[in-house]
Design a protein around this motif. Structure first.
Motif, PDB file in Angstrom:
ATOM      1  N   ASN A  48      -2.892 -23.208  32.692  1.00 17.18           N
ATOM      2  CA  ASN A  48      -3.829 -24.404  33.436  1.00 17.18           C
ATOM      3  C   ASN A  48      -3.588 -24.385  34.927  1.00 17.18           C
ATOM      4  O   ASN A  48      -3.717 -25.442  35.669  1.00 17.18           O
ATOM      5  CB  ASN A  48      -3.652 -25.608  32.958  1.00 17.18           C
ATOM      6  CG  ASN A  48      -4.626 -25.966  31.648  1.00 17.18           C
ATOM      7  OD1 ASN A  48      -4.870 -25.035  31.054  1.00 17.18           O
ATOM      8  ND2 ASN A  48      -4.636 -27.259  31.442  1.00 17.18           N
ATOM      9  N   LEU A  49      -3.086 -23.248  35.437  1.00 14.18           N
ATOM     10  CA  LEU A  49      -2.631 -23.548  36.797  1.00 14.18           C
ATOM     11  C   LEU A  49      -1.045 -24.216  37.193  1.00 14.18           C
ATOM     12  O   LEU A  49      -1.120 -24.763  38.211  1.00 14.18           O
ATOM     13  CB  LEU A  49      -3.615 -24.035  37.809  1.00 14.18           C
ATOM     14  CG  LEU A  49      -3.621 -23.785  39.346  1.00 14.18           C
ATOM     15  CD1 LEU A  49      -4.008 -22.286  39.701  1.00 14.18           C
ATOM     16  CD2 LEU A  49      -4.657 -24.572  40.013  1.00 14.18           C
TER      17      LEU A  49
ATOM     18  N   LEU B 172      -3.402 -32.422  34.259  1.00 19.68           N
ATOM     19  CA  LEU B 172      -4.211 -31.056  34.867  1.00 19.68           C
ATOM     20  C   LEU B 172      -5.085 -30.613  34.026  1.00 19.68           C
ATOM     21  O   LEU B 172      -4.503 -30.052  32.787  1.00 19.68           O
ATOM     22  CB  LEU B 172      -3.158 -30.084  35.597  1.00 19.68           C
ATOM     23  CG  LEU B 172      -3.392 -28.777  36.190  1.00 19.68           C
ATOM     24  CD1 LEU B 172      -4.447 -29.038  37.358  1.00 19.68           C
ATOM     25  CD2 LEU B 172      -2.267 -27.939  36.280  1.00 19.68           C
TER      26      LEU B 172
ATOM     27  N   ARG C 225      -8.128 -27.512  32.792  1.00 21.94           N
ATOM     28  CA  ARG C 225      -9.017 -26.236  33.011  1.00 21.94           C
ATOM     29  C   ARG C 225     -10.064 -25.785  31.723  1.00 21.94           C
ATOM     30  O   ARG C 225      -9.611 -26.211  30.727  1.00 21.94           O
ATOM     31  CB  ARG C 225      -8.060 -25.090  33.202  1.00 21.94           C
ATOM     32  CG  ARG C 225      -8.536 -23.876  33.831  1.00 21.94           C
ATOM     33  CD  ARG C 225      -7.684 -22.823  33.786  1.00 21.94           C
ATOM     34  NE  ARG C 225      -8.071 -21.684  34.482  1.00 21.94           N
ATOM     35  CZ  ARG C 225      -7.429 -20.391  34.360  1.00 21.94           C
ATOM     36  NH1 ARG C 225      -6.364 -20.374  33.421  1.00 21.94           N
ATOM     37  NH2 ARG C 225      -8.081 -19.278  34.906  1.00 21.94           N
TER      38      ARG C 225
ATOM     39  N   SER D  81      -8.121 -28.163  37.545  1.00 19.31           N
ATOM     40  CA  SER D  81      -7.794 -26.869  38.231  1.00 19.31           C
ATOM     41  C   SER D  81      -8.886 -26.205  38.872  1.00 19.31           C
ATOM     42  O   SER D  81      -8.921 -25.357  40.025  1.00 19.31           O
ATOM     43  CB  SER D  81      -7.071 -25.883  37.115  1.00 19.31           C
ATOM     44  OG  SER D  81      -8.165 -25.407  36.146  1.00 19.31           O
TER      45      SER D  81
END
Length: 242
Positions: free
Chosen positions: A11-12, A102, A104, A144
């Motif tokens: 997910n970065l 976070l 994605r 992200s």
């Protein structure tokens, strides 16, 4: 300030840890509940033995460490995988943290995850668990996609939202392993070790088929619900002075 950054895998999340970890006023922790999760779930992941040998597996002790004051810097950044927080895992420690989620798009996550580990399930990629953590703790949501699209604008907006001065050191970091990497970094972090900053904007969504497409359909409602709460990124901030 203790920041708990919640996400699923791919997910970065590692790049974000490197971003904050490159600030001189932050120390970083890499997935502190990983060994506790592997022990409680009784499952095997790549480098399982090394993870168990190098990381605390008692979730109570891990929670105490996460709740404590930073040791080597003014602030602490903690990279957490939402799916590590199994039923019964302590979570009250996070109520005193700044919680950030976070996210994605699951098509991108599933395509990336499949390159490292086959036969992913909804439990492996963490979307339902991230929804549960968000419902318990609240906090900010950042996508992200927005970070990859405009790293400085997204990070300035995030820092402003948590009352943290932005630092240009968040945009670039030295290539290679970091001292705060988990032992599993050699298996999972190859691309980010070759980087010295955030990758550019993402292209079109991967086209998934079969079981991967079915998995994406299961995860998508969780992603869309969190996306509706995401932080608005101020594009004008990219033109501000550092």
């Amino acid at each position: 300030m203790n920041i708990a950054m919640w996400s699923g895998p791919r997910n970065l999340s590692t790049a974000m840890m490197y971003s904050f970890g490159n600030r001189p006023d932050f120390e970083a922790m890499d997935e502190p509940f990983y060994a506790a999760y592997l022990k409680a779930a009784n499952i095997r992941h790549p480098m399982h033995a090394q993870v168990m040998e190098t990381q605390e597996s008692d979730p109570i002790k891990v929670a105490e460490t996460c709740a404590a004051a930073p040791v080597s810097a003014r602030h602490r950044y903690m990279k957490h995988m939402a799916h590590h927080m199994l039923e019964g895992m302590p979570l009250d420690w996070a109520k005193t943290c700044i919680n950030i989620h976070l996210i994605r798009h699951p098509a991108r996550v599933i395509a990336s995850y499949a390159a490292k580990r086959e036969n992913a399930t909804l439990l492996d990629i963490g979307y339902a668990q991230q929804t549960a953590v968000y419902e318990k703790l609240g906090g900010l949501v950042i996508d992200s996609h927005d970070i990859r699209e405009s790293p400085e604008a997204a990070l300035r907006s995030l820092c402003a939202a948590i009352d943290l001065p932005f630092s240009v050191s968040m945009l670039r970091w030295p290539a290679g392993p970091k001292p705060f990497d988990g032992v599993w970094a050699s298996h999972w972090y190859g691309a980010v070790h070759r980087s010295n900053g955030f990758a550019g904007p993402e292209g079109i969504l991967p086209q998934l088929e079969g079981e991967a497409a079915d998995l994406c359909a299961q995860a998508l409602p969780h992603y869309e619900a969190l996306k509706a709460q995401k932080l608005k990124v101020s594009l004008k901030s990219r033109y501000d002075s550092a």
